[in-house]
Design a protein around this motif. Structure first.
Motif, PDB file in Angstrom:
ATOM      1  N   GLU A   8      -2.502 -19.997  38.121  1.00  0.00           N
ATOM      2  CA  GLU A   8      -2.382 -18.878  37.195  1.00  0.00           C
ATOM      3  C   GLU A   8      -2.147 -19.385  35.778  1.00  0.00           C
ATOM      4  O   GLU A   8      -1.562 -20.444  35.580  1.00  0.00           O
ATOM      5  N   GLN A   9      -2.603 -18.636  34.820  1.00  0.00           N
ATOM      6  CA  GLN A   9      -2.339 -18.981  33.426  1.00  0.00           C
ATOM      7  C   GLN A   9      -0.857 -18.797  33.139  1.00  0.00           C
ATOM      8  O   GLN A   9      -0.219 -17.899  33.687  1.00  0.00           O
ATOM      9  N   ALA A  10      -0.327 -19.650  32.289  1.00  0.00           N
ATOM     10  CA  ALA A  10       1.057 -19.494  31.850  1.00  0.00           C
ATOM     11  C   ALA A  10       1.182 -18.210  31.033  1.00  0.00           C
ATOM     12  O   ALA A  10       0.204 -17.738  30.434  1.00  0.00           O
ATOM     13  N   ASP A  11       2.387 -17.657  30.991  1.00  0.00           N
ATOM     14  CA  ASP A  11       2.570 -16.429  30.214  1.00  0.00           C
ATOM     15  C   ASP A  11       2.418 -16.721  28.723  1.00  0.00           C
ATOM     16  O   ASP A  11       2.426 -17.872  28.291  1.00  0.00           O
ATOM     17  N   ALA A  12       2.268 -15.677  27.939  1.00  0.00           N
ATOM     18  CA  ALA A  12       1.948 -15.812  26.518  1.00  0.00           C
ATOM     19  C   ALA A  12       2.998 -16.601  25.742  1.00  0.00           C
ATOM     20  O   ALA A  12       2.654 -17.399  24.866  1.00  0.00           O
ATOM     21  N   ASP A  13       4.272 -16.400  26.051  1.00  0.00           N
ATOM     22  CA  ASP A  13       5.325 -17.127  25.322  1.00  0.00           C
ATOM     23  C   ASP A  13       5.261 -18.626  25.595  1.00  0.00           C
ATOM     24  O   ASP A  13       5.436 -19.434  24.685  1.00  0.00           O
ATOM     25  N   VAL A  14       5.044 -19.004  26.846  1.00  0.00           N
ATOM     26  CA  VAL A  14       4.938 -20.422  27.196  1.00  0.00           C
ATOM     27  C   VAL A  14       3.703 -21.028  26.532  1.00  0.00           C
ATOM     28  O   VAL A  14       3.767 -22.113  25.953  1.00  0.00           O
ATOM     29  N   ARG A  34      -7.879 -31.455  22.595  1.00  0.00           N
ATOM     30  CA  ARG A  34      -7.576 -30.030  22.651  1.00  0.00           C
ATOM     31  C   ARG A  34      -7.065 -29.657  24.032  1.00  0.00           C
ATOM     32  O   ARG A  34      -7.606 -30.114  25.033  1.00  0.00           O
ATOM     33  N   ILE A  35      -6.069 -28.800  24.075  1.00  0.00           N
ATOM     34  CA  ILE A  35      -5.631 -28.240  25.352  1.00  0.00           C
ATOM     35  C   ILE A  35      -6.602 -27.131  25.735  1.00  0.00           C
ATOM     36  O   ILE A  35      -6.895 -26.247  24.932  1.00  0.00           O
ATOM     37  N   THR A  36      -7.087 -27.177  26.980  1.00  0.00           N
ATOM     38  CA  THR A  36      -8.038 -26.160  27.434  1.00  0.00           C
ATOM     39  C   THR A  36      -7.506 -25.310  28.577  1.00  0.00           C
ATOM     40  O   THR A  36      -8.123 -24.302  28.930  1.00  0.00           O
ATOM     41  N   HIS A  37      -6.375 -25.719  29.172  1.00  0.00           N
ATOM     42  CA  HIS A  37      -5.817 -24.938  30.276  1.00  0.00           C
ATOM     43  C   HIS A  37      -4.311 -25.158  30.322  1.00  0.00           C
ATOM     44  O   HIS A  37      -3.851 -26.306  30.295  1.00  0.00           O
ATOM     45  N   ILE A  38      -3.573 -24.052  30.402  1.00  0.00           N
ATOM     46  CA  ILE A  38      -2.115 -24.110  30.525  1.00  0.00           C
ATOM     47  C   ILE A  38      -1.717 -23.180  31.667  1.00  0.00           C
ATOM     48  O   ILE A  38      -1.950 -21.973  31.609  1.00  0.00           O
ATOM     49  N   THR A  79       5.928 -26.793  30.469  1.00  0.00           N
ATOM     50  CA  THR A  79       5.693 -25.397  30.866  1.00  0.00           C
ATOM     51  C   THR A  79       6.814 -24.855  31.734  1.00  0.00           C
ATOM     52  O   THR A  79       6.992 -23.640  31.821  1.00  0.00           O
ATOM     53  N   LEU A  80       7.568 -25.753  32.380  1.00  0.00           N
ATOM     54  CA  LEU A  80       8.624 -25.328  33.300  1.00  0.00           C
ATOM     55  C   LEU A  80      10.023 -25.446  32.706  1.00  0.00           C
ATOM     56  O   LEU A  80      11.002 -25.105  33.363  1.00  0.00           O
TER      57      LEU A  80
END
Length: 151
Positions: A8-14, A34-38, A79-80
């Protein structure tokens, strides 16, 4: 290569916190990474092929390969982490499995174990030509969660 649709995509704040931090990294900006997936516990960074990131035979340089792997793992751990903390690499080991060739390389950091202080991540780097992904590096990383400091 695993299908990222299962992550799942990380939430907007993360996502915002990760992207703002990434933008402050001079080396990643210099490399044009470039980051392409979080996702929670998983980040992918893409580095396009350019002469500035190659070694003498035209392969992606091991330093560039290692740098994006290190950042992918670091941001996967981040992210965690709680909002008022930051991340630092304690150590990492990378095995270069094949010459890194392609239009780009993609580094994927995946959290194996997230602890209160230390987090361990799996690192993978793929050479990508068209839609063909070849594993060119694999490693493991330990990161430490620290309190955020103002600079």
């Amino acid at each position: 290569m695993e299908d990222e649709k299962q992550y799942e995509q990380a939430d907007a704040d993360v996502r915002k916190r990760i992207l703002e931090s990434f933008e402050r990294q001079g080396l990643m900006r210099h490399l044009d990474a470039r980051i392409t997936h979080i996702a929670p516990g998983r980040v992918r960074i893409v580095l396009p092929h350019r002469p500035e990131v190659t070694q003498q035979n035209g392969y992606f340089h091991a330093g560039a390969t290692s740098a994006v792997a290190d950042s992918a793992g670091g941001y996967a751990a981040f992210t965690l982490f709680p909002e008022d903390t930051d991340v630092l690499t304690v150590e990492y080991k990378i095995n270069l499995l094949a010459p890194a060739v392609g239009d780009r390389i993609e580094a994927v950091g995946t959290v194996v174990k997230s602890g209160r202080t230390l987090t361990v991540c799996q690192l993978e780097v793929f050479g990508v030509q068209d839609d063909r992904h070849t594993l060119v590096a694999a490693g493991q990383q330990t990161l430490i969660r620290v309190n955020r400091t103002e600079r």
